[in-house]
Design a protein around this motif. Structure first.
Motif, PDB file in Angstrom:
ATOM      1  N   CYS A 190       0.809  -1.225   0.000  1.00  0.00           N
ATOM      2  CA  CYS A 190       0.000   0.000   0.000  1.00  0.00           C
ATOM      3  C   CYS A 190       0.838   1.269   0.000  1.00  0.00           C
ATOM      4  CB  CYS A 190      -0.973   0.012   1.180  1.00  0.00           C
ATOM      5  SG  CYS A 190      -0.197   0.327   2.777  1.00  0.00           S
ATOM      6  N   CYS A 242      -2.570  -2.175   5.436  1.00  0.00           N
ATOM      7  CA  CYS A 242      -3.079  -3.172   4.487  1.00  0.00           C
ATOM      8  C   CYS A 242      -2.805  -4.605   4.946  1.00  0.00           C
ATOM      9  CB  CYS A 242      -2.470  -2.938   3.109  1.00  0.00           C
ATOM     10  SG  CYS A 242      -0.740  -3.415   2.994  1.00  0.00           S
ATOM     11  N   CYS A 280       2.160  -4.495   7.935  1.00  0.00           N
ATOM     12  CA  CYS A 280       1.618  -3.148   7.725  1.00  0.00           C
ATOM     13  C   CYS A 280       0.280  -3.023   8.450  1.00  0.00           C
ATOM     14  CB  CYS A 280       1.454  -2.887   6.237  1.00  0.00           C
ATOM     15  SG  CYS A 280       0.655  -1.322   5.873  1.00  0.00           S
TER      16      CYS A 280
END
Ligand SMILES: [Zn+2]
Length: 1031
Positions: A365, A387, A384
């Motif tokens: 992302c 995402c 992350c």
């Protein structure tokens, strides 16, 4: 625009274990000399030698996790686990003493307040006074911290009527007023003056196509905030927008019946928040925490979420599902002010430099490294938070984890533990992969006849000599890197060569305004210091040069074109300062005709008045943005100049519009010069792209501000300064989880005033809940109003105003009805119950509805409406709050022994008194209102004249009388002016004299001068709508 930076794969290099944040970076940030710099700090070593003055003593360099804050002024007295350090306590107390003498070290627990405001159904009945029993008008003293229980009816022993987090709202006490048997609200007196015709309620509000076709391409065509209307809501807005001025004098009958103290008071809400949170340290370590109000002064400490100075939200708890969001109709939005000014007692942004490696980003992302990233597998990978992609940690960035899975360097790295920080951008983030040139400022002066004649040209030229000394520069630099250039124009353009080795400036005239070219490159954009004498020579000569000119016609688009071409040729971003006075009628692209047609007001074609009359300006704006050229316009109109057309380029390029109607040198110079100085000196970033990323389940769908959008995700700004805010709306595209919350990362790639490419990152974590009550509990009314104002003002370009007003009223009723139905007691259906967090939402919403932009009245100048529309579009929350609900201070209560501001009073005529003197400010105007029986000693102290009758109202500056009272008043005015983006012109108003009409427009709780409901009427209207929705 190079959007490459956002898609480029980070050039991870192999194994440079020594890279990353070397310790001397911290010294740089910790240096007290940096304290006043909100993040526009010099890059650390890899980009140039750090000056010795900003290096900490070698011995203090901290590799240890808990020593991060030990450098510099911000470290003292900090708990070891938090590095940025709270500002020294002694820097806090004095500045905030005015609101809260308390020196409580920690943020206090929330005061036990009811989460609801109960208002009786019989709003027009006198008994409602009971509800005001606990309330004291601030003007009558009693500054004690009154809680919201003021609205709770008669005093009663402590009982569990206080809403605890997560608990259900308790039914109101069964008094005669709000009992179940209470009759429904009778229609208000002015209902017949309401909007005529059936309300087109179920006509879905189509999201406005953005201005012009090119903008429209990527916009999500969804119902945005004006989403599905509630079935069955039959709307009729009372209190009449279109009512005659004759209505103004006497308050409506209904107000006589209802004690205004019994309805929620904005002043009370502001004062309560100040009393509990003012002067405190607010730490951002808790996800979904609702920050203090914008009107409360406190010290903000970044502990993992962006400061509310940078981001404020309409609610800090998002509903888990889109069904819930639709049910509540509370807009989910963030107001982001990425370059907000940070007070000197708060820590400026840290700068992270990974050298050639550049920022660490999620492979999927592209989110930047931030506190939302979870390190796993011994530190070799991270997941992350946005995402959920699992990424390898680049070798240069590897660090071991501690026993709780946190990196050992957690507190050493701003990007791991702070909400906001900056990255040095690598060449991947630069146009053509080359470092940018420092920006340039080009000053472009309209030298047509009237501007020469009234002395404006001379005034500008004189002032430039001074203000150019103050061009913004990087903290540690001796001189500004910004280059300057000069153009004058009427129907032709004059370029000036001011190269330092010239004895005299040289003028080059471009008469072909159809296709503007730049006649000189060398010598046009120069370093001010080097060319100072030539520039001063030029500025002395300009007023003389055109003294005999009788040219009345001007061009406008070619002026912008010329400035943009000059920046393009010099390959640098920059800003045009255009000083312009008239409708550009000369034969040239962008030529305008007077099309101000009052007959369009209150028709479906009214929107045309807000649209530019030619598409020349939009294509020009697009070209400007693609070359990093921002346009700031100083307008001095004496008649219609078509602000809607002229302001389009400033609006789309992140510039500012200033307007001085009927400018008179002797009265208006101060206001203009203050604006000019402030604008030149303010913190600013150039050639910017903003990207708002979110965790899974929701996304940014609409953006409002002084911005340009070429696609649906990249917000382009030729420049963005410390006062500009972008409001971003979010929509669900999946379920949100209560565990992970809703995370937002805003990244702004920009060029500093010194010509360095940077990334500014702001992260904010919000809560999610499947309980509607949580959503309502976490709302911020000031941010809601900011959002509604911008979305409505954007909609006026495409929608009949009547429809927009109806949608606003309807959505207000809907939001409150949903609360009433789902979060409040099932008893007392006919009772008006407001969520605690939205207690003053109706009064603010009514202020928005009464703003001249939305008020279809031919009496209001078209240009003024277009001007205010554009101002609000770029406003941050604090500015929109003041703009819609002005501050009204009883000056006669000033205490010369106390530097605190007098307690404000509500904006209503009923709060004024003949014996009083009041100061009103809304961010654009400042009024000093003098009651007919003002005490002569006060008149003497302020004006140095013996009586009310002797006061000359034709002044825009108070005389310096030299007594404590006069000093105190002028200091109060300065305080109100501080931190405001526009200089407020002072207007002195005597009670019962004609100019008082202008002042009364700002008494926003009363019925409007040109229509617009009083607060009481509006509340009755909303209540009725709610009752209908509930039935
Ligand atoms: Zn990601």
């Amino acid at each position: 625009m190079s959007q490459q930076g956002y898609v480029a794969t980070p050039p991870y290099s192999q194994s440079q274990p020594g890279m990353g944040l070397s310790s001397h970076h911290y010294g740089h940030y910790g240096d007290p000399s940096q304290a006043t710099s909100p993040g526009m700090v010099k890059p650390a070593a890899p980009l140039g030698a750090t000056s010795p003055g900003v290096l900490p003593p070698p011995g203090t360099l901290p590799p240890g996790p808990h020593q991060f804050g030990q450098n510099g002024a911000h470290a003292s007295g900090q708990p070891p686990q938090r590095f940025p350090g709270s500002p020294p306590a002694n820097s806090v107390a004095p500045s905030y003493a005015s609101y809260q003498p308390s020196t409580q070290p920690s943020y206090p627990p929330p005061v036990a307040t009811s989460s609801v405001t109960h208002l009786g159904t019989q709003l027009n009945a006198m008994q409602i006074n009971n509800y005001g029993s606990g309330m004291t008008s601030p003007s009558q003293g009693s500054p004690g911290p009154l809680s919201a229980t003021s609205f709770q009816g008669p005093p009663r022993p402590p009982q569990p009527s206080i809403l605890q987090p997560g608990s259900q709202v308790l039914p109101p006490p069964p008094t005669a007023l709000n009992g179940p048997g209470a009759p429904p609200l009778p229609p208000t007196l002015h209902r017949q003056e309401g909007l005529p015709g059936p309300a087109p309620l179920n006509a879905q509000y189509q999201p406005p196509p953005p201005p012009g076709q090119t903008l429209g391409a990527g916009y999500p065509q969804q119902a945005a905030n004006y989403g599905p209307q509630m079935a069955g809501a039959q709307l009729s807005y009372p209190g009449g927008f279109p009512t005659g001025p004759s209505q103004m004098a006497g308050p409506p009958q209904l107000q006589k019946k209802l004690d205004p103290d019994s309805i929620p008071s904005p002043i009370q809400v502001i004062e309560n928040d100040r009393a509990t949170k003012g002067g405190q340290v607010y730490t951002t370590n808790t996800r979904g925490q609702v920050p203090p109000l914008v009107t409360t002064d406190c010290v903000i400490q970044d502990q993992g979420n962006a400061s509310p100075r940078y981001i404020r939200c309409t609610t800090y708890c998002f509903p888990c599902t889109s069904d819930m969001a639709k049910q509540a109709q509370i807009p989910l939005a963030a107001v982001i002010k990425p370059f907000a000014t940070i007070p000197s007692n708060e820590t400026p942004l840290y700068l992270v430099n990974h050298g050639e490696n550049g920022p660490v980003r999620c492979n999927r992302c592209k989110a930047y490294m931030c506190p939302f990233m979870q390190f796993i597998e011994g530190g070799r990978k991270y997941q992350c938070g946005l995402c959920n992609c699992v990424n390898d940690v680049p070798p240069f960035y590897f660090q071991h984890l501690d026993h709780i899975g946190r990196r050992l360097d957690h507190y050493e790295k701003p990007e791991l533990s702070l909400g906001s920080y900056e990255y040095v951008a690598t060449l991947d983030y630069c146009r053509k992969n080359r470092p940018p040139n420092p920006p340039a400022f080009i000053f472009m002066i309209d030298v047509s006849y009237s501007n020469i004649k009234n002395g404006l040209v001379k005034l500008i030229c004189e002032e430039l000599k001074t203000v150019l000394e103050k061009l913004p520069k990087e903290e540690q630099e001796e001189t500004s890197a910004i280059r300057v250039g000069f153009i004058t124009y009427n129907k032709v353009l004059h370029f000036f060569n001011v190269k330092s080795n010239l004895a005299q400036p040289q003028m080059m005239v471009v008469t072909d305004v159809g296709e503007v070219f730049v006649p000189l490159l060398d010598g046009f954009l120069v370093n001010y210091q080097e060319s100072q004498s030539v520039i001063h020579n030029l500025l002395d000569q300009i007023p003389e040069m055109f003294a005999d000119s009788s040219e009345n016609e001007t061009v406008f688009a070619p002026v912008i074109q010329a400035g943009m071409e000059a920046l393009k040729a010099a390959e640098c971003p920059g800003k045009l300062f255009i000083f312009h006075s008239s409708l550009p009628t000369a034969e040239a692209p962008g030529k305008l005709k007077n099309r101000d047609d009052k007959k369009l007001v209150n028709t479906d074609k009214e929107k045309l008045l807000f649209q530019p009359q030619t598409n020349v300006y939009e294509s020009l704006a697009k070209a400007c943005v693609s070359h990093g050229c921002s346009v700031t316009l100083f307008l001095f109109p004496s008649q219609y100049v078509d602000v809607a057309s002229l302001s389009l380029v400033p609006q789309l390029t992140g510039g500012t519009l200033y307007k001085y109607n009927n400018f008179q040198i002797h009265l208006d110079s101060q206001q203009f010069l203050k604006d000019l100085r402030n604008d030149i000196e303010k913190k600013i970033g150039f050639d910017a792209i903003m990207r708002v990323r979110t965790s899974t389940g929701f996304r940014a769908t609409d953006f409002f501000g002084a911005i340009f959008m070429n696609n649906t995700t990249d917000v382009e700004m030729a420049a963005i300064d410390c006062d500009k805010a972008v409001t971003v709306e979010f929509k669900h595209d999946d379920k949100l989880s209560e565990d992970t919350g809703a995370l937002i990362q805003c990244a702004v790639l920009y060029t500093t005033i010194g010509g360095q490419r940077r990334l500014r990152i702001h992260n904010l974590g919000l809560n999610c809940s499947s309980q509607l009550a949580d959503l309502y509990k976490s709302c911020e009314t000031d941010a809601l109003i900011n959002f509604f104002a911008k979305s409505a003002f954007k909609a006026v370009l495409h929608q009949p105003l009547k429809v927009i007003r109806e949608i606003l009223v309807n959505q207000t009723a809907h939001m409150l009805a949903c609360y009433r139905k789902n979060c409040a007691s099932p008893l007392a259906v006919s009772q008006l119950i407001l969520p605690e967090s939205m207690k003053v939402f109706p009064v603010y919403m009514n202020c928005l509805l009464k703003n001249c932009v939305l008020l279809s009245r031919p009496e209001i100048s078209t240009d003024e409406r277009a001007y205010q529309r554009q101002l609000v579009m770029a406003m941050a929350v604090a500015d929109s709050q003041l703009f819609f609900y002005p501050q009204l201070l009883p000056i006669h209560t000033l205490d010369v022994k106390n530097t605190a501001l007098p307690a404000p009073v509500r904006c209503s005529e009923s709060r004024l008194s003949e014996e009083g003197i009041f100061l009103l400010a809304n961010g654009l105007h400042m009024f000093l209102w003098l009651g007919v029986s003002s005490p002569p000693e006060l008149i003497q102290a302020i004006f140095n004249v013996p009586s009310f009758a002797h006061v000359n109202t034709d002044m825009t500056l108070l005389p310096e009388v030299g007594n404590p009272y006069s000093q105190q008043l002028r200091m109060t005015m300065n305080l109100l002016q501080q931190k405001r983006p526009y200089s407020m012109k002072l207007i002195i108003v005597k009670q019962r004299e004609q100019p008082e009409m202008v002042f009364r427009q700002f008494l926003v709780e009363d019925k409007g001068l040109y229509g617009g409901a009083s607060y009481v009427d509006f509340l009755c209207c909303v209540h009725k709508e709610i009752c209908q929705l509930l039935n």
